[in-house]
Design a protein around this motif. Structure first.
Motif, PDB file in Angstrom:
ATOM      1  N   SER A 130       0.866  -1.174   0.000  1.00  0.00           N
ATOM      2  CA  SER A 130       0.000   0.000   0.000  1.00  0.00           C
ATOM      3  C   SER A 130       0.902   1.223   0.000  1.00  0.00           C
ATOM      4  CB  SER A 130      -0.901   0.019   1.240  1.00  0.00           C
ATOM      5  OG  SER A 130      -1.775  -1.087   1.241  1.00  0.00           O
ATOM      6  N   PHE A 131       0.419   2.302  -0.590  1.00  0.00           N
ATOM      7  CA  PHE A 131       1.244   3.486  -0.796  1.00  0.00           C
ATOM      8  C   PHE A 131       0.463   4.741  -0.435  1.00  0.00           C
ATOM      9  CE2 PHE A 131       2.246   0.146  -3.721  1.00  0.00           C
ATOM     10  CZ  PHE A 131       3.634   0.094  -3.737  1.00  0.00           C
ATOM     11  N   MET A 132       1.155   5.705   0.167  1.00  0.00           N
ATOM     12  CA  MET A 132       0.580   7.027   0.410  1.00  0.00           C
ATOM     13  C   MET A 132       1.653   8.072   0.143  1.00  0.00           C
ATOM     14  SD  MET A 132      -1.809   6.931   3.784  1.00  0.00           S
ATOM     15  CE  MET A 132      -3.255   5.882   3.869  1.00  0.00           C
ATOM     16  N   VAL A 133       1.282   9.070  -0.641  1.00  0.00           N
ATOM     17  CA  VAL A 133       2.156  10.207  -0.887  1.00  0.00           C
ATOM     18  C   VAL A 133       1.501  11.421  -0.248  1.00  0.00           C
ATOM     19  CG1 VAL A 133       3.170  11.705  -2.658  1.00  0.00           C
ATOM     20  CG2 VAL A 133       3.052   9.214  -3.024  1.00  0.00           C
ATOM     21  N   ASP A 134       2.279  12.160   0.515  1.00  0.00           N
ATOM     22  CA  ASP A 134       1.768  13.387   1.121  1.00  0.00           C
ATOM     23  C   ASP A 134       1.243  14.278  -0.007  1.00  0.00           C
ATOM     24  OD1 ASP A 134       1.405  15.923   2.276  1.00  0.00           O
ATOM     25  OD2 ASP A 134       3.162  15.718   3.558  1.00  0.00           O
ATOM     26  N   PRO A 135      -0.040  14.669   0.023  1.00  0.00           N
ATOM     27  CA  PRO A 135      -0.580  15.515  -1.052  1.00  0.00           C
ATOM     28  C   PRO A 135       0.226  16.792  -1.290  1.00  0.00           C
ATOM     29  CG  PRO A 135      -2.365  14.658   0.285  1.00  0.00           C
ATOM     30  CD  PRO A 135      -1.074  14.283   0.989  1.00  0.00           C
ATOM     31  N   ALA A 136       0.908  17.278  -0.274  1.00  0.00           N
ATOM     32  CA  ALA A 136       1.743  18.471  -0.445  1.00  0.00           C
ATOM     33  C   ALA A 136       2.960  18.200  -1.324  1.00  0.00           C
ATOM     34  CB  ALA A 136       2.203  18.990   0.925  1.00  0.00           C
ATOM     35  N   HIS A 137       3.258  16.926  -1.558  1.00  0.00           N
ATOM     36  CA  HIS A 137       4.441  16.570  -2.357  1.00  0.00           C
ATOM     37  C   HIS A 137       4.081  15.732  -3.579  1.00  0.00           C
ATOM     38  CE1 HIS A 137       6.942  18.315   0.713  1.00  0.00           C
ATOM     39  NE2 HIS A 137       6.300  17.598   1.610  1.00  0.00           N
ATOM     40  N   GLY A 138       2.820  15.779  -3.995  1.00  0.00           N
ATOM     41  CA  GLY A 138       2.389  15.040  -5.174  1.00  0.00           C
ATOM     42  C   GLY A 138       3.005  15.604  -6.443  1.00  0.00           C
ATOM     43  N   GLY A 139       3.048  14.785  -7.481  1.00  0.00           N
ATOM     44  CA  GLY A 139       3.556  15.233  -8.766  1.00  0.00           C
ATOM     45  C   GLY A 139       5.062  15.274  -8.877  1.00  0.00           C
ATOM     46  N   ARG A 140       5.761  14.699  -7.894  1.00  0.00           N
ATOM     47  CA  ARG A 140       7.231  14.713  -7.893  1.00  0.00           C
ATOM     48  C   ARG A 140       7.821  13.333  -8.171  1.00  0.00           C
ATOM     49  NH1 ARG A 140       9.210  17.652  -2.504  1.00  0.00           N
ATOM     50  NH2 ARG A 140      11.176  16.924  -3.384  1.00  0.00           N
ATOM     51  N   GLY A 141       6.980  12.357  -8.533  1.00  0.00           N
ATOM     52  CA  GLY A 141       7.491  11.023  -8.805  1.00  0.00           C
ATOM     53  C   GLY A 141       7.671  10.161  -7.576  1.00  0.00           C
ATOM     54  N   VAL A 142       7.112  10.589  -6.446  1.00  0.00           N
ATOM     55  CA  VAL A 142       7.268   9.844  -5.196  1.00  0.00           C
ATOM     56  C   VAL A 142       6.572   8.489  -5.287  1.00  0.00           C
ATOM     57  CG1 VAL A 142       6.855   9.860  -2.701  1.00  0.00           C
ATOM     58  CG2 VAL A 142       7.497  11.979  -3.873  1.00  0.00           C
ATOM     59  N   GLY A 143       5.353   8.458  -5.804  1.00  0.00           N
ATOM     60  CA  GLY A 143       4.624   7.202  -5.928  1.00  0.00           C
ATOM     61  C   GLY A 143       5.343   6.217  -6.831  1.00  0.00           C
ATOM     62  N   ARG A 144       5.840   6.684  -7.956  1.00  0.00           N
ATOM     63  CA  ARG A 144       6.581   5.818  -8.870  1.00  0.00           C
ATOM     64  C   ARG A 144       7.842   5.286  -8.193  1.00  0.00           C
ATOM     65  NH1 ARG A 144       6.949   4.715 -14.331  1.00  0.00           N
ATOM     66  NH2 ARG A 144       5.225   6.141 -14.739  1.00  0.00           N
ATOM     67  N   ALA A 145       8.567   6.146  -7.488  1.00  0.00           N
ATOM     68  CA  ALA A 145       9.786   5.701  -6.802  1.00  0.00           C
ATOM     69  C   ALA A 145       9.464   4.649  -5.742  1.00  0.00           C
ATOM     70  CB  ALA A 145      10.506   6.895  -6.181  1.00  0.00           C
TER      71      ALA A 145
END
Length: 161
Positions: free
Chosen positions: A81-96
């Motif tokens: 399961s994955f969660m990216v802080d919405p304040a840091h979305g769009g930076r490739g965090v989920g893909r990484a």
């Protein structure tokens, strides 16, 4: 960005975006209204699972939890399961985080990875998982009560390693 094992000291940085994402009700079927202590065991995995964080310096950008999908005879298939802080979305965090999880599962000897419940209206996640090699095996209709779209399907997604 560095991805590393999460420690107990990371939980206070994870919990605010965990709470925000769960409260939005669009991607996870976790119980609502959990305080910091109630939420911790829902995210901070114990062995044989693990939890990681993606960090930029001291800032936690996102987190993932992973481990065997089922115990015993199902333990050769991983899940995550994955969660990216919405304040840091769009930076490739989920893909990484997703790529890290695949590499971890492969090196740990898992045969494949199964995501049990990807909300079909979470287009960004569905697109990302398909882009890094997952396929939709089935969709359970009306299995998730979305606050905007009503009852929507949950995808079961899989990648053979």
């Amino acid at each position: 960005m560095i991805i590393r094992e999460a420690t107990g000291r990371d939980w206070p940085s994870i919990y605010p975006f965990f709470r925000q994402i769960v409260a939005a009700g669009e991607t996870y079927a976790f119980p609502e209204g959990m305080d910091v202590d109630q939420a911790r065991p829902w995210w901070m995995e114990q062995p044989p699972g693990r939890t990681v964080v993606a960090v930029d310096g001291d800032t936690v950008l996102g987190s993932a939890k992973m481990g065997p999908n089922r115990p015993g005879r199902g333990a050769h298939i991983a899940t995550a399961s994955f969660m990216v802080d919405p304040a840091h979305g769009g930076r490739g965090v989920g893909r990484a985080l997703g790529t890290h999880m695949i590499e971890w599962a492969r090196s740990a000897g898992y045969h494949g990875i199964q995501f049990n419940a990807v909300v079909e209206t979470n287009a960004a996640a569905v697109h990302l998982w398909q882009a890094i090699g997952f396929e939709i095996l089935a969709t359970v209709p009306e299995a998730f009560a979305h606050p905007v779209h009503g009852r929507v399907g949950l995808h079961v997604m899989y990648q053979r390693l």
